[in-house]
Design a protein around this motif. Structure first.
Motif, PDB file in Angstrom:
ATOM      1  N   HIS A  52       0.825  -1.217   0.000  1.00  0.00           N
ATOM      2  CA  HIS A  52       0.000   0.000   0.000  1.00  0.00           C
ATOM      3  C   HIS A  52       0.854   1.260   0.000  1.00  0.00           C
ATOM      4  CE1 HIS A  52      -3.882  -2.120   1.598  1.00  0.00           C
ATOM      5  NE2 HIS A  52      -3.341  -2.730   0.568  1.00  0.00           N
ATOM      6  N   ALA A  53       2.007   1.171   0.655  1.00  0.00           N
ATOM      7  CA  ALA A  53       2.896   2.336   0.741  1.00  0.00           C
ATOM      8  C   ALA A  53       3.848   2.430  -0.449  1.00  0.00           C
ATOM      9  CB  ALA A  53       3.702   2.271   2.036  1.00  0.00           C
ATOM     10  N   ALA A  54       3.962   1.325  -1.209  1.00  0.00           N
ATOM     11  CA  ALA A  54       4.970   1.270  -2.281  1.00  0.00           C
ATOM     12  C   ALA A  54       4.886   2.424  -3.295  1.00  0.00           C
ATOM     13  CB  ALA A  54       4.895  -0.080  -3.001  1.00  0.00           C
ATOM     14  N   PRO A  55       3.690   2.851  -3.732  1.00  0.00           N
ATOM     15  CA  PRO A  55       3.671   3.965  -4.687  1.00  0.00           C
ATOM     16  C   PRO A  55       4.296   5.251  -4.118  1.00  0.00           C
ATOM     17  CG  PRO A  55       1.556   2.828  -4.684  1.00  0.00           C
ATOM     18  CD  PRO A  55       2.331   2.290  -3.516  1.00  0.00           C
ATOM     19  N   ALA A  56       4.079   5.511  -2.842  1.00  0.00           N
ATOM     20  CA  ALA A  56       4.695   6.692  -2.219  1.00  0.00           C
ATOM     21  C   ALA A  56       6.206   6.531  -2.152  1.00  0.00           C
ATOM     22  CB  ALA A  56       4.114   6.919  -0.828  1.00  0.00           C
ATOM     23  N   ALA A  57       6.655   5.305  -1.881  1.00  0.00           N
ATOM     24  CA  ALA A  57       8.097   5.035  -1.825  1.00  0.00           C
ATOM     25  C   ALA A  57       8.734   5.240  -3.204  1.00  0.00           C
ATOM     26  CB  ALA A  57       8.341   3.611  -1.329  1.00  0.00           C
ATOM     27  N   ALA A  58       8.051   4.755  -4.236  1.00  0.00           N
ATOM     28  CA  ALA A  58       8.559   4.947  -5.604  1.00  0.00           C
ATOM     29  C   ALA A  58       8.545   6.428  -5.971  1.00  0.00           C
ATOM     30  CB  ALA A  58       7.709   4.147  -6.595  1.00  0.00           C
ATOM     31  N   ALA A  59       7.515   7.124  -5.523  1.00  0.00           N
ATOM     32  CA  ALA A  59       7.389   8.556  -5.827  1.00  0.00           C
ATOM     33  C   ALA A  59       8.578   9.351  -5.295  1.00  0.00           C
ATOM     34  CB  ALA A  59       6.084   9.104  -5.241  1.00  0.00           C
ATOM     35  N   ILE A  60       8.951   9.082  -4.042  1.00  0.00           N
ATOM     36  CA  ILE A  60      10.028   9.885  -3.454  1.00  0.00           C
ATOM     37  C   ILE A  60      11.366   9.566  -4.114  1.00  0.00           C
ATOM     38  CG2 ILE A  60      10.569   8.329  -1.490  1.00  0.00           C
ATOM     39  CD1 ILE A  60      10.385  12.189  -1.343  1.00  0.00           C
ATOM     40  N   GLU A  61      11.542   8.331  -4.562  1.00  0.00           N
ATOM     41  CA  GLU A  61      12.783   7.998  -5.277  1.00  0.00           C
ATOM     42  C   GLU A  61      12.805   8.674  -6.651  1.00  0.00           C
ATOM     43  OE1 GLU A  61      15.517   6.500  -4.152  1.00  0.00           O
ATOM     44  OE2 GLU A  61      14.612   6.227  -2.171  1.00  0.00           O
ATOM     45  N   ALA A  62      11.661   8.755  -7.321  1.00  0.00           N
ATOM     46  CA  ALA A  62      11.594   9.461  -8.611  1.00  0.00           C
ATOM     47  C   ALA A  62      11.899  10.944  -8.418  1.00  0.00           C
ATOM     48  CB  ALA A  62      10.213   9.279  -9.243  1.00  0.00           C
ATOM     49  N   LEU A  63      11.309  11.521  -7.371  1.00  0.00           N
ATOM     50  CA  LEU A  63      11.518  12.949  -7.121  1.00  0.00           C
ATOM     51  C   LEU A  63      12.982  13.228  -6.763  1.00  0.00           C
ATOM     52  CD1 LEU A  63       9.535  15.473  -6.979  1.00  0.00           C
ATOM     53  CD2 LEU A  63       9.963  15.364  -4.534  1.00  0.00           C
ATOM     54  N   HIS A  64      13.529  12.395  -5.885  1.00  0.00           N
ATOM     55  CA  HIS A  64      14.934  12.547  -5.486  1.00  0.00           C
ATOM     56  C   HIS A  64      15.851  12.403  -6.715  1.00  0.00           C
ATOM     57  CE1 HIS A  64      18.640  12.193  -3.325  1.00  0.00           C
ATOM     58  NE2 HIS A  64      18.778  10.907  -3.579  1.00  0.00           N
TER      59      HIS A  64
END
Lengths: 268, 268
Positions: A42-54
């Motif tokens: 459930h949290a994975a999309p947010a985790a992927a998002a922050i890595e994309a942004l970083h």
């Protein structure tokens, strides 16, 4: 290259840019979500998002008109591997992707919106971009930065995204963020101090980017202000404070405490 | 300049970049929302978001490593007025601002999320960034583009944001988007053809940016393929199709029809 292949060229550069990182921010998102019983999936999309942004921020920070770096994550930077055009566009698309991903996090709609809004805030002129601008302005300024100025700059440049990552679980759950924000703020600063230490003590091959740049540029850092031992002590104190902030979560937060300790012992 | 002023310098560049536009995309958002009885004040954040996103794309498109333009909206481009560093960062921060704004639109949370996700999609590698990459790749390719290739390129580069703007009201209301998407797609293409016509017929002072660039570069455009009269006829047909798509909304959509007619009669 045929015209219809050029879009996938940017897509390839995006993938190249996100690969090879430590994944610290994604880890923080997953672990802070776990504190509230939120599943990894459930949290994975947010985790992927922050890595994309970083990753977008690194691609743009490495551009010739910014920090002008050739090496990142042990590979040529995107503008060296491709060119500046691809680097600007891949960074731009990674930022858009980050917002597409964060809005796919599995949590109540109102919390998902808060997650997206706080990410935009952390990424923007009051957060990461503001910090980067101060950093670049400092390079062209005559006088070196004071310790307070460096601290404020880093709170934006690297702190905002780390703090967002640490708080993400609380946002998803609609719970109080104060403890996790304090953890994230301390961790972000400790992380940056460790980076300054690595710039002095590290080895480019292990670190995966150029080292010794700060001293070469006469740049004021935590190390130039506090000395090597003083900087290490300060980082260690911050990690203790970060761990202390998690006392409310008891044993459940042990992995986050270990992560904080890892941040100042890392060699890359 | 003192260090604490540098963030506001980026903020000033952001404001500079958003000022002086036609506001076509914001207008489309407000008017498409009105079709569903959504108040202007409720749709306003989405309207501001699309203008921020559009402005970011112009700032980055004008960079030396992209289209290398000196004039935009009748003023020096951001990298000419400031420098490339400020232009990259102001564009980056405008994109973050766009997502912060769109998530403040006053509509049900699920619709707000769809609005944000569809904006990210329109902005990303499958939309605007993809179109821009194709455009730049076309310049360095030997053979000129076919009409189909130009059409596909523009559907991404300018079409994606215009189509999003036209559909925004339906998304906010949770209603079917098909008619407004068709309107938006036709309008976006007509808009681009009008731009190509202005590049041949227009006057730089009125247009607010350099003209005659396409022919100077030997660039294939709708005009080079269809001729001036053919291009104007095609734009006119597209506007008729756009207006036709709105028949389901009857008289309520008259302002949107007028906007479509304006797009091909504009002098800037």
């Amino acid at each position: 290259m045929a015209l219809h292949e050029t879009e996938s060229e940017v897509a390839r550069a995006m993938l190249y840019a996100v690969q090879g990182g430590k994944g610290l921010r994604a880890f923080l998102v997953i672990e802070s979500a776990r504190l509230f019983g939120i599943a990894r999936t459930h949290a994975a999309p947010a985790a992927a998002a922050i890595e994309a942004l970083h990753s977008y921020s690194l691609v743009h920070d490495d551009l010739p008109c910014m920090d002008d770096d050739d090496l990142r994550r042990g590979k040529p930077t995107v503008h060296r591997q491709w060119d500046e055009t691809v680097a600007v566009l891949a960074g731009d698309a990674l930022q858009a992707l980050a917002f597409e991903l964060v809005l796919q996090t599995v949590c109540p709609a109102e919390q998902r919106i808060l997650l997206g809004r706080s990410l935009a805030d952390a990424a923007g002129v009051r957060g990461m971009v503001g910090g980067q601008m101060r950093d670049i302005a400092a390079e062209s300024r005559g006088a070196p930065l004071s310790l307070d100025e460096i601290t404020a700059l880093q709170a934006g440049k690297t702190g905002a995204l780390i703090s967002w990552s640490a708080a993400a679980g609380a946002v998803m759950a609609g719970e109080d963020q104060v403890a996790l924000r304090r953890y994230g703020d301390c961790l972000g600063l400790a992380f940056q101090i460790a980076d300054d230490v690595l710039d002095v003590e590290g080895d480019a091959a292990a670190v995966g980017k150029a080292v010794g740049k700060d001293a070469g540029r006469g740049k004021a850092t935590f190390v130039s202000h506090l000395g090597l031992d003083g900087a290490k002590r300060r980082a260690s104190d911050l990690v203790a404070e970060a761990c202390d902030a998690l006392s409310v979560y008891g044993e459940k937060a042990e992995t986050l405490r270990q992560a904080a300790r890892f941040v100042i012992s890392r060699r890359n």
